[in-house]
Design a protein around this motif. Structure first.
Motif, mmCIF file in Angstrom:
data_model
loop_
_atom_site.group_PDB
_atom_site.id
_atom_site.type_symbol
_atom_site.label_atom_id
_atom_site.label_comp_id
_atom_site.label_asym_id
_atom_site.label_seq_id
_atom_site.Cartn_x
_atom_site.Cartn_y
_atom_site.Cartn_z
ATOM 1 N N ALA A 177 0.826 -1.210 0.000
ATOM 2 C CA ALA A 177 0.000 0.000 0.000
ATOM 3 C C ALA A 177 0.859 1.258 0.000
ATOM 4 O O ALA A 177 0.536 2.247 -0.666
ATOM 5 C CB ALA A 177 -0.921 -0.008 1.213
ATOM 6 N N ASP A 178 1.954 1.230 0.735
ATOM 7 C CA ASP A 178 2.840 2.396 0.778
ATOM 8 C C ASP A 178 3.395 2.715 -0.605
ATOM 9 O O ASP A 178 3.590 3.890 -0.951
ATOM 10 C CB ASP A 178 3.988 2.148 1.756
ATOM 11 C CG ASP A 178 3.534 2.169 3.209
ATOM 12 O OD1 ASP A 178 2.428 2.686 3.469
ATOM 13 O OD2 ASP A 178 4.269 1.665 4.075
ATOM 14 N N ILE A 179 3.663 1.679 -1.386
ATOM 15 C CA ILE A 179 4.185 1.885 -2.739
ATOM 16 C C ILE A 179 3.066 2.305 -3.693
ATOM 17 O O ILE A 179 3.187 3.273 -4.446
ATOM 18 C CB ILE A 179 4.873 0.598 -3.244
ATOM 19 C CG1 ILE A 179 6.124 0.312 -2.411
ATOM 20 C CG2 ILE A 179 5.225 0.703 -4.721
ATOM 21 C CD1 ILE A 179 6.759 -1.032 -2.706
ATOM 22 N N ILE A 180 1.954 1.593 -3.647
ATOM 23 C CA ILE A 180 0.876 1.813 -4.623
ATOM 24 C C ILE A 180 0.238 3.193 -4.463
ATOM 25 O O ILE A 180 -0.028 3.884 -5.442
ATOM 26 C CB ILE A 180 -0.187 0.701 -4.486
ATOM 27 C CG1 ILE A 180 0.405 -0.647 -4.901
ATOM 28 C CG2 ILE A 180 -1.418 1.018 -5.327
ATOM 29 C CD1 ILE A 180 -0.464 -1.836 -4.569
ATOM 30 N N PHE A 181 0.022 3.635 -3.215
ATOM 31 C CA PHE A 181 -0.753 4.858 -2.993
ATOM 32 C C PHE A 181 0.110 6.066 -2.609
ATOM 33 O O PHE A 181 -0.419 7.088 -2.214
ATOM 34 C CB PHE A 181 -1.792 4.609 -1.894
ATOM 35 C CG PHE A 181 -2.824 3.592 -2.266
ATOM 36 C CD1 PHE A 181 -3.916 3.945 -3.050
ATOM 37 C CD2 PHE A 181 -2.707 2.270 -1.852
ATOM 38 C CE1 PHE A 181 -4.874 3.000 -3.395
ATOM 39 C CE2 PHE A 181 -3.656 1.329 -2.202
ATOM 40 C CZ PHE A 181 -4.743 1.694 -2.985
ATOM 41 N N GLN A 182 1.423 5.944 -2.747
ATOM 42 C CA GLN A 182 2.263 7.015 -2.240
ATOM 43 C C GLN A 182 2.146 8.317 -3.046
ATOM 44 O O GLN A 182 2.496 9.386 -2.544
ATOM 45 C CB GLN A 182 3.728 6.560 -2.190
ATOM 46 C CG GLN A 182 4.410 6.425 -3.545
ATOM 47 C CD GLN A 182 5.865 6.004 -3.383
ATOM 48 O OE1 GLN A 182 6.186 5.063 -2.660
ATOM 49 N NE2 GLN A 182 6.757 6.723 -4.038
ATOM 50 N N ASN A 183 1.656 8.258 -4.280
ATOM 51 C CA ASN A 183 1.505 9.486 -5.073
ATOM 52 C C ASN A 183 0.206 10.232 -4.778
ATOM 53 O O ASN A 183 -0.005 11.335 -5.294
ATOM 54 C CB ASN A 183 1.568 9.165 -6.570
ATOM 55 C CG ASN A 183 3.007 8.990 -7.035
ATOM 56 O OD1 ASN A 183 3.939 9.104 -6.242
ATOM 57 N ND2 ASN A 183 3.185 8.704 -8.319
ATOM 58 N N LEU A 184 -0.681 9.625 -3.986
ATOM 59 C CA LEU A 184 -1.914 10.325 -3.622
ATOM 60 C C LEU A 184 -1.618 11.315 -2.492
ATOM 61 O O LEU A 184 -0.738 11.092 -1.657
ATOM 62 C CB LEU A 184 -2.988 9.329 -3.195
ATOM 63 C CG LEU A 184 -3.396 8.292 -4.252
ATOM 64 C CD1 LEU A 184 -4.546 7.453 -3.740
ATOM 65 C CD2 LEU A 184 -3.753 8.951 -5.575
ATOM 66 N N ASN A 185 -2.382 12.387 -2.452
ATOM 67 C CA ASN A 185 -2.135 13.498 -1.536
ATOM 68 C C ASN A 185 -2.932 13.301 -0.254
ATOM 69 O O ASN A 185 -4.147 13.507 -0.227
ATOM 70 C CB ASN A 185 -2.516 14.818 -2.201
ATOM 71 C CG ASN A 185 -2.129 16.018 -1.363
ATOM 72 O OD1 ASN A 185 -1.716 15.886 -0.209
ATOM 73 N ND2 ASN A 185 -2.284 17.202 -1.941
ATOM 74 N N ASN A 186 -2.233 12.931 0.818
ATOM 75 C CA ASN A 186 -2.953 12.678 2.056
ATOM 76 C C ASN A 186 -3.458 13.960 2.715
ATOM 77 O O ASN A 186 -4.280 13.912 3.632
ATOM 78 C CB ASN A 186 -2.095 11.887 3.037
ATOM 79 C CG ASN A 186 -0.935 12.679 3.584
ATOM 80 O OD1 ASN A 186 -0.010 13.004 2.853
ATOM 81 N ND2 ASN A 186 -0.978 12.976 4.874
ATOM 82 N N GLU A 187 -3.005 15.111 2.261
ATOM 83 C CA GLU A 187 -3.598 16.356 2.754
ATOM 84 C C GLU A 187 -5.043 16.494 2.272
ATOM 85 O O GLU A 187 -5.837 17.204 2.878
ATOM 86 C CB GLU A 187 -2.772 17.562 2.290
ATOM 87 C CG GLU A 187 -1.401 17.620 2.940
ATOM 88 C CD GLU A 187 -0.660 18.892 2.561
ATOM 89 O OE1 GLU A 187 -1.217 19.690 1.773
ATOM 90 O OE2 GLU A 187 0.465 19.087 3.032
ATOM 91 N N LEU A 188 -5.355 15.774 1.203
ATOM 92 C CA LEU A 188 -6.722 15.810 0.688
ATOM 93 C C LEU A 188 -7.588 14.715 1.313
ATOM 94 O O LEU A 188 -8.771 14.938 1.577
ATOM 95 C CB LEU A 188 -6.709 15.658 -0.832
ATOM 96 C CG LEU A 188 -6.069 16.807 -1.616
ATOM 97 C CD1 LEU A 188 -6.006 16.461 -3.103
ATOM 98 C CD2 LEU A 188 -6.848 18.104 -1.412
ATOM 99 N N TYR A 189 -7.009 13.531 1.510
ATOM 100 C CA TYR A 189 -7.845 12.453 2.046
ATOM 101 C C TYR A 189 -7.656 12.233 3.547
ATOM 102 O O TYR A 189 -8.408 11.482 4.170
ATOM 103 C CB TYR A 189 -7.659 11.135 1.273
ATOM 104 C CG TYR A 189 -6.302 10.482 1.370
ATOM 105 C CD1 TYR A 189 -5.913 9.779 2.505
ATOM 106 C CD2 TYR A 189 -5.413 10.516 0.299
ATOM 107 C CE1 TYR A 189 -4.686 9.145 2.579
ATOM 108 C CE2 TYR A 189 -4.186 9.888 0.357
ATOM 109 C CZ TYR A 189 -3.819 9.200 1.508
ATOM 110 O OH TYR A 189 -2.593 8.574 1.566
ATOM 111 N N GLY A 190 -6.676 12.888 4.163
ATOM 112 C CA GLY A 190 -6.528 12.798 5.609
ATOM 113 C C GLY A 190 -5.592 11.687 6.038
ATOM 114 O O GLY A 190 -4.808 11.161 5.237
ATOM 115 N N PRO A 191 -5.678 11.267 7.299
ATOM 116 C CA PRO A 191 -4.709 10.301 7.842
ATOM 117 C C PRO A 191 -4.913 8.874 7.355
ATOM 118 O O PRO A 191 -4.027 8.043 7.497
ATOM 119 C CB PRO A 191 -4.930 10.389 9.351
ATOM 120 C CG PRO A 191 -6.356 10.801 9.492
ATOM 121 C CD PRO A 191 -6.632 11.725 8.345
#
Length: 848
Positions: free
Chosen positions: A32-46
């Motif tokens: 998951a860390d590799i697959i989703f690392q380009n998504l912006n967690n400032e937008l989706y939260g923790p």
């Protein structure tokens, strides 16, 4: 039609994407860390629930707004594990290993509470309320993302991708419902109350059948009844989220289906008390008073002790006193011993999985305490002890008695004053925990709670001591394609076997035969739950190396298809490498091919223990929570796969339970016809044969002249039925074709050895069983229901030899009708011998 279309789609997906590049990762968080690392967690939260890569029904249903499922521990853990991976911060929630270690510590803490915990069933309560983000379903396809180097990158404005999802669950952490408790207590543990960061002001009230009660650190225990199947509890929760006050009710199961604890009217224990050994081991002592013992008080009183050491118990299995009574009083054997005038002490040990040295040392201390109190209460009597042990308890007893004999003979420490040692299906050569199952536990322990708990039980001190083969024993060689295991015992198990064989020898040990590592001053008899005269493989149609289970599970989750293929094999001996357990778990989404887990365990020269003649233990296969096959089915989203076995792989081989000479069973010759070779008690079919006897005091040995070349035991019991390990009545109840009367024969075997109608004293020297000091007197009393015979050959069922009382011996015999002194009885000058005839008012069952 839907099934056909789905299957066609799966085939297309499989072949279409089989040539894609592959990402190898060992667990979901790393992937998951590799697959989703380009998504912006400032937008989706923790947290982003998609990170779980899940196909679990609990999570998927709640993501779609379906909260109708009433949760138990399994659905709770499904959701917990998914939520833990959803958080970017890996420390926000416990991973399965951390959660498992925490639960074990809490169960052990409750277990050690001698003021409360051992009287009642105390179990932690868990609650989940998490507001997280999810990629909106309308955007979950390849047209809204690109994939490069296994990173997902949105092709549209990312701020519109996400939607809120609320997940909630409550559960009681009960891993073994059949624990004997009629009431229980839910315990508040703050670490198991888990909410998302935006939730505050949480209040919990529980209704477990007696109205809502506040549940927090100020009121951490709530009592509930366990007398009803599938009882449902209510968690009333109030919390604040984004300044909105929310009230909700979450349902959960208080009792498992089929548990049905019905309070029994039968009388069980007369008393209970804790005994704390010097090394910190706790025995919860359950006591049943013997007939005609006329105690001044019941508490701590004893006269003719029978000490029963307990079987292995993992920390999360909180068996209570009534559970032990109900399991081990088959055909009223313990009640019968009490009726015959014997005081029954059954020990519940904490921790339930100690090293055999620690548990055995504590047991030796308890035996010393019994002997001191016995002498103080009845100074004019000298009844010897009987020490019995179920499974691990037989090993604890073996160690304790050996240790006490050595210390008595060489240091003058107290004698164990024990005349009869009865290990019941005890792993003298080691127990078979199938390497296949061990491989599943080890492979999944990092990302599945139940696998972790099973693995923790596998590597604890007791299991390490008692396993014939251990996944961390022998040697392991890991290559890019497989994990090769050279089978071997755990180093701790090797140490224990070396200790009992070499560390406790004394002047009157038996160094040259099979008795070498067993107590010398006791009569040693045993029970095996395996079949007496059938080859185990023939009985259950098993063959070495047989494919036991295979699974080709295809599920659809948020990342796309996932394909799980597993195979599970019985043990097989030989120079060629043999597959134990192999699996591959692959995700086949529209973006790339991800191989999440790949395991391939192989071995060479592994003894074919799964097919060994002996008792079985199904929890290593199908039992929820502990079965290796269950774990594969559960992690396959209950894609059940194909089973090619009838559950009953051998757990405790007969050769181990009877400590057979290795020359008999080595080289994978795991069958020994006990009945055909006259090495066992004769049963109903033999009643009219010349080999059957219910006349002599020791009627249970068929070949007295050479049995010590085969087994260290002077009498053994093994009937024509194969039972689940130490679960006798349950095994009968589970098999309609089984003959219930054999349990009567088993009970009578034990009762006859404790006190026969005719007790025969033969081939024994009172004087060789204790230190030779002029001031020391060894005193012992013997009792028969009918008669006592003393002489050189009063029974053909044990070796001929004089009965001699040396000058340091003091022997008293009591019988109801007669005492016969025959040729071969010697009472030397300075010795004491007393004989009494009379009835003590106690009796035993005759037929059933």
């Amino acid at each position: 039609m839907r099934a056909i279309l789905t299957y066609s789609f799966i085939l297309v997906a499989f072949f279409s994407f089989s040539q894609r590049d592959t990402l190898f990762e060992s667990n979901s968080r790393k992937a998951a860390d590799i697959i989703f690392q380009n998504l912006n967690n400032e937008l989706y939260g923790p947290s982003l629930i998609n990170r779980s890569l899940t196909d679990k029904s609990t999570t998927l249903a709640q993501a779609d707004g379906d909260y109708s499922q009433i949760h138990n521990i399994y659905s709770f853990i499904e959701l917990y594990e998914d939520l833990a991976i959803a958080y970017i911060d890996s420390t926000y929630m416990m991973n399965p290993s951390q959660l498992g270690a925490f639960l074990i510590s809490k169960f052990e803490e409750n277990d050690r509470d001698t003021t409360f915990g051992l009287f009642n069933l105390v179990q932690p309560f868990g609650l989940l309320i998490h507001n997280t983000k999810r990629i909106a379903p309308e955007y979950s396809d390849s047209t809204h993302f690109t994939a490069e180097n296994f990173h997902l990158t949105p092709t549209i404005d990312e701020s519109v991708l996400y939607q809120n999802n609320l997940f909630k669950s409550a559960a009681l952490f009960e891993f073994d419902p059949e624990n004997g408790a009629e009431i229980g207590y839910l315990k508040y543990e703050s670490n198991l109350i888990s909410v998302s960061p935006d939730i505050s002001d949480l209040t919990i009230k529980l209704d477990v059948g007696n109205g809502f009660q506040l549940f927090d650190e100020s009121n951490p225990l709530i009592e509930y009844s366990r007398a009803t199947d599938s009882l449902i509890g209510k968690a009333g929760v109030q919390y604040r989220i984004s300044d909105e006050l929310v009230n909700d009710t979450i349902l959960f199961y208080l009792t498992a289906k089929g548990n049905g604890i019905v309070p029994k009217s039968v009388e069980r224990w007369d008393d209970q008390y804790p005994f704390i050994a010097t090394n910190g081991t706790i025995f919860w002592v359950m006591f049943r008073q013997g007939c005609d013992n006329n105690y001044p008080t019941v508490f701590h009183a004893l006269r003719r002790p029978i000490i029963i050491a307990p079987p292995y118990r993992p920390t999360i299995q909180p068996f209570l006193p009534n559970k032990y009574w109900d399991q081990f009083d088959y055909k009223s054997v313990m009640a019968s011993l009490s009726d015959m005038g014997y005081d029954v002490f059954f020990l519940r040990i904490t921790p339930g999985n100690p090293s055999l040295e620690a548990g055995g040392t504590a047991l030796a201390e308890f035996i010393k305490d019994i002997n001191v109190r016995k002498k103080n209460l009845f100074p004019n009597e000298d009844w010897e002890n009987i020490v019995m042990g179920y499974s691990m308890g037989g090993q604890l007893s073996r160690y304790a008695l050996l240790k006490m004999e050595k210390e008595h003979m060489e240091q003058g420490k107290p004698h164990h004053h024990t005349r009869l040692y009865i290990p019941f299906d005890s792993p003298h050569h080691g127990a078979n925990i199938p390497l296949t199952t061990q491989a599943v536990y080890k492979s999944y322990s990092g990302y599945n709670l139940f696998a972790y708990l099973a693995y923790a039980s596998l590597i604890d001190a007791a299991s390490s001591d008692m396993s014939f083969y251990h996944i961390n024993g022998g040697s392991t060689n890991t290559t890019s394609n497989a994990i090769y295991i050279s089978p071997g015992a755990h180093i701790a198990g090797v140490g224990f076997q070396n200790a009992v064989k070499n560390n406790f020898l004394h002047t009157f040990s038996h160094p040259n035969d099979t008795r070498r590592s067993f107590p010398s001053f006791t009569r040693n008899i045993t029970v095996s739950t395996g079949n007496a005269n059938k080859n185990y493989a023939t009985e259950y149609s098993l063959t070495p190396g047989k494919l036991l289970f295979e699974q080709n599970a295809i599920n659809i989750g948020w990342l796309g298809l996932n394909y799980k293929t597993r195979a599970y094999h019985a043990s097989k001996y030989g120079p060629n490498e043999r597959i134990l357990f192999d699996e591959r778990i692959q995700y086949i989404p529209p973006f790339f091919w991800v191989t999440m887990y790949r395991n391939d365990f192989r071995t060479q020269y592994g003894v074919e223990l799964d097919m060994a003649q002996g008792g079985y233990k199904d929890e290593f296969y199908d039992k929820p929570g502990t079965g290796g096959v269950f774990i594969l089915q559960w992690t396959g989203n209950f894609f059940f796969g194909n089973k090619y076995y009838s559950n009953h792989m051998s757990f405790l081989p007969t050769f181990s339970a009877l400590a057979l000479n290795s020359s008999i069973w080595q080289n994978n010759n795991l069958f020994y016809d006990l009945k055909g070779n006259d090495l066992m008690y004769k049963l109903s079919s033999d009643i009219n044969s010349q080999n059957y006897s219910n006349t002599y005091g020791y009627p249970n040995l068929g070949r007295p002249t050479d049995h010590f070349n085969i087994t260290p035991f002077e009498a053994i019991y093994c009937d024509p039925q194969t039972y689940e390990h130490i679960k006798m009545q349950q095994s009968i109840d589970d098999h309609q074709s089984y003959d219930d009367s054999y349990l009567v024969y088993l009970r009578n075997f034990i009762l006859d050895e404790v006190e026969a109608d005719i007790v025969c004293l033969q081939n024994q020297t009172i004087g060789k069983n204790h230190i030779q000091l002029s001031a020391y007197k060894y005193r012992a009393w013997y009792k028969a229901y009918d008669q006592i015979w003393i002489g050189n050959l009063v029974t053909p069922k044990t070796d001929a030899g004089d009965y001699i009382i040396e000058n340091t011996g003091d022997i008293t015999v009591k019988a109801q009708n007669s005492i016969s002194i025959q040729s071969g009885f010697h009472a030397q000058a300075g010795s004491d011998f007393h004989a009494f005839i009379g009835y003590d008012g106690c009796s035993r069952p005759r037929v059933e």
